[in-house]
Design a protein around this motif. Structure first.
Motif, PDB file in Angstrom:
ATOM      1  N   GLY A 160       0.779  -1.230   0.000  1.00  0.00           N
ATOM      2  CA  GLY A 160       0.000   0.000   0.000  1.00  0.00           C
ATOM      3  C   GLY A 160       0.811   1.280   0.000  1.00  0.00           C
ATOM      4  N   LEU A 161       2.072   1.212  -0.463  1.00  0.00           N
ATOM      5  CA  LEU A 161       2.898   2.420  -0.518  1.00  0.00           C
ATOM      6  C   LEU A 161       2.516   3.250  -1.741  1.00  0.00           C
ATOM      7  CD1 LEU A 161       6.720   2.627   0.077  1.00  0.00           C
ATOM      8  CD2 LEU A 161       5.705   3.747  -1.907  1.00  0.00           C
ATOM      9  N   SER A 162       2.324   4.528  -1.568  1.00  0.00           N
ATOM     10  CA  SER A 162       2.043   5.437  -2.679  1.00  0.00           C
ATOM     11  C   SER A 162       2.990   6.623  -2.580  1.00  0.00           C
ATOM     12  CB  SER A 162       0.586   5.925  -2.644  1.00  0.00           C
ATOM     13  OG  SER A 162      -0.308   4.833  -2.783  1.00  0.00           O
ATOM     14  N   ALA A 163       3.388   7.176  -3.735  1.00  0.00           N
ATOM     15  CA  ALA A 163       4.359   8.269  -3.722  1.00  0.00           C
ATOM     16  C   ALA A 163       4.166   9.187  -4.917  1.00  0.00           C
ATOM     17  CB  ALA A 163       5.779   7.699  -3.725  1.00  0.00           C
ATOM     18  N   VAL A 164       4.563  10.442  -4.719  1.00  0.00           N
ATOM     19  CA  VAL A 164       4.589  11.427  -5.789  1.00  0.00           C
ATOM     20  C   VAL A 164       6.037  11.881  -5.945  1.00  0.00           C
ATOM     21  CG1 VAL A 164       3.799  13.667  -6.595  1.00  0.00           C
ATOM     22  CG2 VAL A 164       2.246  12.190  -5.291  1.00  0.00           C
ATOM     23  N   ILE A 165       6.573  11.718  -7.156  1.00  0.00           N
ATOM     24  CA  ILE A 165       7.972  12.060  -7.438  1.00  0.00           C
ATOM     25  C   ILE A 165       8.011  13.049  -8.595  1.00  0.00           C
ATOM     26  CG2 ILE A 165      10.212  11.151  -8.179  1.00  0.00           C
ATOM     27  CD1 ILE A 165       9.420   8.486  -6.921  1.00  0.00           C
ATOM     28  N   THR A 166       8.809  14.081  -8.435  1.00  0.00           N
ATOM     29  CA  THR A 166       9.010  15.040  -9.536  1.00  0.00           C
ATOM     30  C   THR A 166      10.467  14.993  -9.972  1.00  0.00           C
ATOM     31  OG1 THR A 166       9.451  16.844  -7.991  1.00  0.00           O
ATOM     32  CG2 THR A 166       7.178  16.570  -8.729  1.00  0.00           C
ATOM     33  N   GLY A 167      10.700  15.414 -11.218  1.00  0.00           N
ATOM     34  CA  GLY A 167      12.060  15.409 -11.740  1.00  0.00           C
ATOM     35  C   GLY A 167      12.106  15.957 -13.160  1.00  0.00           C
ATOM     36  N   LYS A 168      13.181  15.644 -13.833  1.00  0.00           N
ATOM     37  CA  LYS A 168      13.372  16.106 -15.214  1.00  0.00           C
ATOM     38  C   LYS A 168      13.457  14.927 -16.159  1.00  0.00           C
ATOM     39  CE  LYS A 168      15.788  20.296 -13.701  1.00  0.00           C
ATOM     40  NZ  LYS A 168      17.024  21.105 -13.806  1.00  0.00           N
ATOM     41  N   THR A 203      16.789  15.570 -29.801  1.00  0.00           N
ATOM     42  CA  THR A 203      16.682  15.451 -28.338  1.00  0.00           C
ATOM     43  C   THR A 203      15.718  16.502 -27.814  1.00  0.00           C
ATOM     44  OG1 THR A 203      18.550  16.938 -27.956  1.00  0.00           O
ATOM     45  CG2 THR A 203      19.045  14.580 -28.127  1.00  0.00           C
ATOM     46  N   ASP A 204      15.188  16.236 -26.654  1.00  0.00           N
ATOM     47  CA  ASP A 204      14.239  17.157 -26.035  1.00  0.00           C
ATOM     48  C   ASP A 204      14.326  16.976 -24.517  1.00  0.00           C
ATOM     49  OD1 ASP A 204      12.366  19.092 -25.810  1.00  0.00           O
ATOM     50  OD2 ASP A 204      10.694  17.929 -26.634  1.00  0.00           O
ATOM     51  N   SER A 205      13.788  17.913 -23.762  1.00  0.00           N
ATOM     52  CA  SER A 205      13.849  17.814 -22.306  1.00  0.00           C
ATOM     53  C   SER A 205      12.702  18.602 -21.690  1.00  0.00           C
ATOM     54  CB  SER A 205      15.188  18.342 -21.769  1.00  0.00           C
ATOM     55  OG  SER A 205      15.351  19.711 -22.082  1.00  0.00           O
ATOM     56  N   GLY A 206      12.437  18.329 -20.442  1.00  0.00           N
ATOM     57  CA  GLY A 206      11.371  19.029 -19.721  1.00  0.00           C
ATOM     58  C   GLY A 206      11.279  18.500 -18.302  1.00  0.00           C
ATOM     59  N   GLU A 207      10.125  18.631 -17.694  1.00  0.00           N
ATOM     60  CA  GLU A 207       9.904  18.180 -16.332  1.00  0.00           C
ATOM     61  C   GLU A 207       8.762  17.173 -16.300  1.00  0.00           C
ATOM     62  OE1 GLU A 207       9.197  21.777 -14.228  1.00  0.00           O
ATOM     63  OE2 GLU A 207      11.333  22.309 -14.112  1.00  0.00           O
ATOM     64  N   PHE A 208       8.676  16.433 -15.201  1.00  0.00           N
ATOM     65  CA  PHE A 208       7.605  15.437 -15.104  1.00  0.00           C
ATOM     66  C   PHE A 208       7.160  15.285 -13.659  1.00  0.00           C
ATOM     67  CE2 PHE A 208      11.286  12.934 -13.993  1.00  0.00           C
ATOM     68  CZ  PHE A 208      10.811  12.077 -13.011  1.00  0.00           C
ATOM     69  N   GLU A 209       5.993  14.676 -13.523  1.00  0.00           N
ATOM     70  CA  GLU A 209       5.481  14.250 -12.222  1.00  0.00           C
ATOM     71  C   GLU A 209       5.096  12.780 -12.348  1.00  0.00           C
ATOM     72  OE1 GLU A 209       2.450  16.262  -9.206  1.00  0.00           O
ATOM     73  OE2 GLU A 209       1.387  15.152 -10.784  1.00  0.00           O
ATOM     74  N   LEU A 210       5.608  11.984 -11.438  1.00  0.00           N
ATOM     75  CA  LEU A 210       5.348  10.545 -11.445  1.00  0.00           C
ATOM     76  C   LEU A 210       4.561  10.195 -10.188  1.00  0.00           C
ATOM     77  CD1 LEU A 210       5.753   7.551 -12.290  1.00  0.00           C
ATOM     78  CD2 LEU A 210       7.999   7.656 -11.175  1.00  0.00           C
ATOM     79  N   VAL A 211       3.387   9.595 -10.381  1.00  0.00           N
ATOM     80  CA  VAL A 211       2.560   9.168  -9.257  1.00  0.00           C
ATOM     81  C   VAL A 211       2.452   7.651  -9.290  1.00  0.00           C
ATOM     82  CG1 VAL A 211       0.339   9.389  -8.097  1.00  0.00           C
ATOM     83  CG2 VAL A 211       1.249  11.321  -9.426  1.00  0.00           C
ATOM     84  N   MET A 212       2.829   7.008  -8.175  1.00  0.00           N
ATOM     85  CA  MET A 212       2.760   5.546  -8.083  1.00  0.00           C
ATOM     86  C   MET A 212       1.733   5.160  -7.018  1.00  0.00           C
ATOM     87  SD  MET A 212       6.771   4.400  -8.349  1.00  0.00           S
ATOM     88  CE  MET A 212       7.258   5.369  -6.921  1.00  0.00           C
ATOM     89  N   PHE A 213       0.921   4.163  -7.343  1.00  0.00           N
ATOM     90  CA  PHE A 213      -0.132   3.720  -6.437  1.00  0.00           C
ATOM     91  C   PHE A 213       0.086   2.257  -6.022  1.00  0.00           C
ATOM     92  CE2 PHE A 213      -2.010   7.008  -9.126  1.00  0.00           C
ATOM     93  CZ  PHE A 213      -2.554   7.872  -8.173  1.00  0.00           C
TER      94      PHE A 213
END
Length: 502
Positions: free
Chosen positions: A127-135, A144-154
């Motif tokens: 039941g671990l859940s997390a919100v991770i941000t990064g590039k 090539t390209d780049s940007g930012e992201f938000e990763l949500v794991m349930f």
């Protein structure tokens, strides 16, 4: 720079030696004191008494759960300092890298952890859940390209079984089984041509989910391997003070039960100056497992006596006594005139002169641990000197003393308390530069001083109590000390630190 005697044991003296049975210390090496020297000193001693342990330690299931609770709190409070590893993969025709990640939020349920009899530790998280941000960086052909992201794991979870054993007299740990599962992953892109990647977000989600799921066990195994490397590098001896160290290697493999983990430790003390084996041997003892306490520690009679043997051979069990150290209320002071009734010839030869005493052990103090009490037998000698006005010491006599004590000890409100009773004191004349004299009056006077001044002072301090030792940020609570035949046992709970202090 300090000198150390390595050749103190009979095995270093060849049969051709004129006195092969004498344990004569010959200092042959001059080195700085460093922790790694302890291991070398262990080699310099002949086979240690390893048949039985003289120290036993038990971590109960209750203690394991409490440690897990502290670590869980620490992780929650230090999420900003935890950096997840980079993730690389492919989605459709795009190669991508997720990097510079930080955990913004984590709902971490407390792990389910337990001892598994005969194996080690079972660890499970669900039941671990997390919100991770990064590039993110992407590659499509030469573009090539780049940007930012938000990763949500349930609903992330894993199960792992860790084996506890021993390797070269040290505790060892390894991963036996590991499995992990991630219910779902949701990626949100921003910056660059993120609108394009949103078309393939399901592919990204699926790929990241698979990689995270595989990475969990990889990281767990890496962490366990790191812990194992740390355990393998730990010294098998612990420096107690500049005079003495203790062998803390394991005598056998750890005993794992469903109720806890038991470690059998050699627990033998040695003198740095002259690390020889004592003439007595350890005996078997079996400390009871106290499941209602977090930790239990037991020390055998051999452990206590090996410490006394080490300190005696280190030459530190001696004291130089001057008159200003004696309480004014004491009936006897260190002046030759004070000894008129005890040693009539002394003030005649050396009238009204200050005296000094050198008190030292002549043999190893021996302790006998019986049900509810500790018995101690101490052999000492005291050399007396008269002090001239130019501070020249004139040898007077040497008295040999045999003393026995009974010591009762217990724990009350986390303080060690007790009572010391002198059982016997005998005094004989060992040598004299002032002629022979009777020792019975001195023996009677010393008994009077001990019972009227020394023991009451000691027992007053024992009645007030002595604080139990503790490690920084930790303290003991609900402690119980028991004295059994042949060993002492301490069962206790532990107050942990604030998570920020771990």
């Amino acid at each position: 720079m300090s000198y150390y005697c390595f050749l103190c044991h009979p095995k270093y003296h060849p049969k051709s030696s004129p006195e092969p049975k004498l344990r004569v210390c010959k200092c042959v090496v001059k080195v700085k004191m460093k922790m790694w020297l302890i291991a070398l000193l262990l080699v310099s001693v002949t086979h240690t008494h390893a048949e039985y342990s003289s120290l036993q330690a038990i971590l109960s299931q209750k203690g394991l759960q409490k440690v897990t609770h502290w670590l869980t709190d620490w992780v929650q409070d230090n999420l900003s300092n935890i950096t997840p590893p980079d993730i690389k993969g492919k989605a459709f025709l795009f190669g991508y890298t997720l990097h510079s990640m930080s955990i913004q939020r984590c709902d971490l349920p407390e792990p389910i952890i337990s001892f598994l009899e005969g194996t080690g530790v079972s660890l499970q998280v669900t039941g671990l859940s997390a919100v991770i941000t990064g590039k993110w960086n992407s590659r499509f052909g030469f573009t090539t390209d780049s940007g930012e992201f938000e990763l949500v794991m349930f609903n992330v979870g894993f199960k792992s079984l860790l084996k506890l054993g021993s390797d070269r007299e040290r505790l060892s740990i390894s991963t036996v089984i590991c499995s992990s599962d991630v219910e779902s992953v949701q990626m949100n892109f921003s910056g660059g041509k993120s609108f394009l990647y949103k078309l393939f977000v399901k592919l990204f989600n699926r790929g990241v989910k698979q990689m995270v799921q595989g990475q969990i066990c990889t990281d767990i195994k890496a962490g366990v391997n790191g812990l194992e490397s740390h355990l393998a590098a730990m010294p098998v001896a612990m420096m107690v003070d500049p005079n003495v160290y203790m062998n803390i290697s394991l005598t056998d493999s750890p005993l794992v039960k469903n109720s806890g983990l038991g470690l059998n430790v050699k627990g033998e003390f040695y003198s740095f100056k002259c690390p020889t084996e004592p003439p007595f041997h350890p005996s078997h003892f079996e400390m009871p497992w106290q499941k209602d306490y977090m930790v239990s520690v037991g020390a055998s009679e051999f452990c206590v006596n090996s410490a006394a043997f080490a300190y005696h051979h280190a030459g530190v069990l001696n004291i130089h006594i001057t008159d200003d150290m004696i309480p004014k209320a004491c009936p006897i002071h260190l002046n030759t005139s004070q000894f008129k009734n005890l040693i009539p010839e002394l003030p005649k030869k050396y009238p009204d002169m200050l005296m000094e005493l050198q008190l030292y052990t002549t043999d190893t103090p021996l302790f006998s641990v019986k049900k509810s009490v500790i018995l101690a037998n101490v052999s000492t000698s005291v050399k007396a000197f008269a002090i001239k006005t130019n501070y020249v010491a004139i040898p007077l006599f040497r008295l040999d003393m045999e003393t026995s004590f009974i010591f009762k000890v217990y724990i009350d409100k986390q303080l060690v308390k007790g009572m010391l009773v002198m059982k016997n004191l005998t005094v004989t004349l060992g040598a004299s530069e002032i002629g022979k004299f009777q020792t019975e009056p001195i023996q009677h006077a010393l008994k009077s001083v001990m019972t009227s001044f020394v023991l009451p002072k000691v027992n007053a301090q024992l009645k007030d109590g002595i604080q139990l030792p503790f490690v920084k940020y930790f303290s003991l609570k609900n402690s119980v000390l028991t004295i059994e035949d042949g060993f002492l046992a301490l069962a206790t709970d532990i107050n942990g630190p604030d998570s920020g202090n771990l």
